[in-house]
Design a protein around this motif. Structure first.
Motif, PDB file in Angstrom:
ATOM      1  N   VAL A  19       0.960  -1.197   0.075  1.00  0.00           N
ATOM      2  CA  VAL A  19       0.048   0.081  -0.018  1.00  0.00           C
ATOM      3  C   VAL A  19       0.918   1.332  -0.135  1.00  0.00           C
ATOM      4  N   SER A  20       2.074   1.256   0.616  1.00  0.00           N
ATOM      5  CA  SER A  20       3.048   2.349   0.564  1.00  0.00           C
ATOM      6  C   SER A  20       3.421   2.720  -0.494  1.00  0.00           C
ATOM      7  N   ILE A  21       3.298   1.800  -1.751  1.00  0.00           N
ATOM      8  CA  ILE A  21       3.921   2.170  -3.079  1.00  0.00           C
ATOM      9  C   ILE A  21       3.016   3.464  -3.332  1.00  0.00           C
ATOM     10  N   MET A  22       2.023   3.739  -3.006  1.00  0.00           N
ATOM     11  CA  MET A  22       1.005   4.698  -3.698  1.00  0.00           C
ATOM     12  C   MET A  22       1.520   6.211  -3.189  1.00  0.00           C
ATOM     13  N   ALA A  23       2.518   6.099  -2.214  1.00  0.00           N
ATOM     14  CA  ALA A  23       2.912   7.380  -1.644  1.00  0.00           C
ATOM     15  C   ALA A  23       3.941   8.178  -2.838  1.00  0.00           C
ATOM     16  N   LEU A  24       4.339   7.234  -3.919  1.00  0.00           N
ATOM     17  CA  LEU A  24       5.303   7.544  -5.157  1.00  0.00           C
ATOM     18  C   LEU A  24       4.364   8.554  -5.596  1.00  0.00           C
ATOM     19  N   TYR A  25       2.946   8.510  -5.851  1.00  0.00           N
ATOM     20  CA  TYR A  25       2.267   9.465  -6.443  1.00  0.00           C
ATOM     21  C   TYR A  25       2.018  10.846  -5.971  1.00  0.00           C
ATOM     22  N   ILE A  26       2.800  11.234  -4.956  1.00  0.00           N
ATOM     23  CA  ILE A  26       2.555  12.463  -4.349  1.00  0.00           C
ATOM     24  C   ILE A  26       3.097  13.540  -5.193  1.00  0.00           C
ATOM     25  N   ALA A  27       4.009  13.484  -6.048  1.00  0.00           N
ATOM     26  CA  ALA A  27       4.655  14.336  -6.912  1.00  0.00           C
ATOM     27  C   ALA A  27       3.391  14.585  -7.930  1.00  0.00           C
ATOM     28  N   GLU A  28       2.716  13.553  -8.331  1.00  0.00           N
ATOM     29  CA  GLU A  28       1.838  13.827  -9.495  1.00  0.00           C
ATOM     30  C   GLU A  28       0.399  14.071  -8.990  1.00  0.00           C
ATOM     31  N   PHE A  29       0.126  14.168  -7.583  1.00  0.00           N
ATOM     32  CA  PHE A  29      -0.960  14.685  -7.087  1.00  0.00           C
ATOM     33  C   PHE A  29      -1.248  16.077  -7.246  1.00  0.00           C
ATOM     34  N   LYS A  30      -2.528  16.654  -7.652  1.00  0.00           N
ATOM     35  CA  LYS A  30      -2.959  17.732  -7.648  1.00  0.00           C
ATOM     36  C   LYS A  30      -4.270  18.080  -7.162  1.00  0.00           C
ATOM     37  N   LEU A  31      -4.165  18.965  -6.256  1.00  0.00           N
ATOM     38  CA  LEU A  31      -5.310  19.593  -5.666  1.00  0.00           C
ATOM     39  C   LEU A  31      -6.539  19.709  -6.547  1.00  0.00           C
ATOM     40  N   ASP A  32      -6.124  20.349  -7.741  1.00  0.00           N
ATOM     41  CA  ASP A  32      -7.342  21.068  -8.448  1.00  0.00           C
ATOM     42  C   ASP A  32      -8.086  20.089  -9.247  1.00  0.00           C
ATOM     43  N   ARG A  33      -7.453  18.652  -9.164  1.00  0.00           N
ATOM     44  CA  ARG A  33      -8.254  17.613  -9.884  1.00  0.00           C
ATOM     45  C   ARG A  33      -9.411  17.228  -8.723  1.00  0.00           C
ATOM     46  N   LEU A  34      -9.178  17.634  -7.468  1.00  0.00           N
ATOM     47  CA  LEU A  34     -10.307  17.143  -6.713  1.00  0.00           C
ATOM     48  C   LEU A  34     -11.453  18.062  -6.564  1.00  0.00           C
ATOM     49  N   THR A  35     -11.261  19.357  -7.322  1.00  0.00           N
ATOM     50  CA  THR A  35     -12.374  20.279  -7.556  1.00  0.00           C
ATOM     51  C   THR A  35     -12.977  20.739  -6.395  1.00  0.00           C
ATOM     52  N   PRO A  36     -13.449  21.937  -6.179  1.00  0.00           N
ATOM     53  CA  PRO A  36     -13.979  22.552  -5.080  1.00  0.00           C
ATOM     54  C   PRO A  36     -15.240  21.935  -4.706  1.00  0.00           C
ATOM     55  N   PHE A  37     -15.785  21.089  -5.709  1.00  0.00           N
ATOM     56  CA  PHE A  37     -17.261  20.544  -5.627  1.00  0.00           C
ATOM     57  C   PHE A  37     -17.341  19.413  -4.922  1.00  0.00           C
ATOM     58  N   ILE A  38     -18.100  19.225  -3.981  1.00  0.00           N
ATOM     59  CA  ILE A  38     -18.201  17.916  -3.289  1.00  0.00           C
ATOM     60  C   ILE A  38     -19.538  17.257  -3.813  1.00  0.00           C
TER      61      ILE A  38
END
Length: 369
Positions: free
Chosen positions: A155-174
């Motif tokens: 599961v810790s391998i997912m941490a390698l995606y921190i550099a690719e993670f972008k908050l704007d992909r989450l969008t402000p809409f819930i």
């Protein structure tokens, strides 16, 4: 001879290993379909349902003073009426177990090993089930701990995606966008199923607060260490449209990770998760075996598990394709979710009724004296 008791850590790990299975690879897609944008929040919300259910199971353990559910039922319901119910429950749990195994075998064949025979995979799985179930719950618990440490690092391998993670992909809409809240939410709930089997392990655990806390810790670990973080990362790395269109978005993420010593990391991760699936299959068969032997006490322990394996293996031939197996799992999972919620409620009602009866009988005897 005194039974060996499960340590609280074993209880927590057992719940986590039963819960988190193959659904984890498609969970971000299901969350997106159920809740829309920022659907990862919905996974945390759905986790409240099994948490409430585990609370009810803990109350049964506390007020039932650690007695088995069979003893609690027999306080109020004649054994002749209990047998048909437990026989149905035995076959339901065994069908869940074998369908989980068959689902993994079919996916292995489709994704990575075209030459693999799902039937051969299932036969080896059932041989493993037989040997482990016949050894008893304590040995299952020890094997679970070994498999836990063999798989949890992945599961810790997912941490390698921190550099690719972008908050704007989450969008402000819930929770915006097209969604199927009712049907897809049930699929998320199915991802948590398995915890309800702990209602059968009361005679195998210590009557302590640590044992009760462990029941909650297992579900919390699944939710906030596994499910929610993986969904959060998927929503921040992949676009919302990608999440909805990818069948297994988590495997898609793993495909982009490269190591010099491993060519396809996603196939390794999938193989490791097959160990978790084995524990799920084993525990469903163990639960089925427990209630089957209660319903037919004359049967020998090792014979009972063989009968359950043969019957369930025969029925598993009806759904031939991956889609059919998925539909069977979906509908049986919904039945199981209802049983998981109702069973502890019924047991608490029985405990309450029998307690009131005993107090009344005690007061009447006191008056006579």
């Amino acid at each position: 001879m005194m039974k060996e008791k499960l340590h609280p850590f074993q209880i927590a790990v057992l719940i986590y290993m039963i819960q988190s299975g193959i659904t984890i690879f498609s969970l971000p897609r299901i969350a997106a379909g159920a809740f829309g944008t920022n659907g990862w929040i919905g996974v945390a919300i759905i986790s409240i349902i099994p948490m409430i259910n585990i609370l009810l199971i803990a109350l049964v353990f506390h007020y039932g003073k650690g007695r088995s559910i069979f003893e609690i039922f027999e306080d109020l319901v004649p054994k002749v009426l209990l047998r048909p119910f437990f026989l149905c429950l035995a076959f339901l749990w065994c069908m869940l177990g074998i369908l989980v195994g068959k689902n993994f075998g079919l996916l292995f064949k489709m994704l990575y090993l075209p030459e693999l025979s799902p039937t051969v995979y299932l036969i080896f799985t059932l041989i493993f089930v037989y040997f482990l179930v016949s050894k008893g719950l304590y040995q299952i618990g020890k094997t679970t701990i070994i498999f836990f440490f063999m798989t949890i690092w992945s599961v810790s391998i997912m941490a390698l995606y921190i550099a690719e993670f972008k908050l704007d992909r989450l969008t402000p809409f819930i929770f915006k966008g097209e969604k199927e809240l009712l049907t897809q939410s049930f699929e998320i709930l199915n991802a948590f199923l398995g915890y309800e089997i702990i209602i059968l392990i009361f005679p195998y655990i210590l009557k302590s607060r640590a044992s009760i806390k462990a029941m909650f810790y297992g579900n919390l670990f699944t939710t906030f260490v596994i499910y929610v973080p993986i969904c959060f990362i998927a929503f921040g790395v992949l676009s919302f449209d990608q999440l909805k269109n990818e069948t297994f978005p988590v495997l898609t993420l793993f495909e982009y990770i490269e190591f010099p010593f491993i060519e396809r990391i996603e196939s390794l991760i999938f193989s490791l998760f097959s160990l978790k699936a084995l524990i799920t299959v084993v525990m469903f068969y163990w639960a089925g075996d427990q209630v089957f032997r209660y319903s037919i006490p004359q049967i020998k322990p090792k014979v009972s598990i063989v009968i359950l394996i043969i019957i369930s293996f025969g029925i598993s031939y009806i759904p031939q394709f991956l889609l059919d197996v998925g539909n069977w799992l979906k509908w049986i999972g919904r039945i199981e979710a209802v049983i998981a919620m109702l069973l502890p409620i019924i047991l608490l009602l029985i405990i309450g009724i029998t307690t009131i009866k005993r107090k009344r009988n005690g007061s009447k005897n006191g008056e006579v004296l």
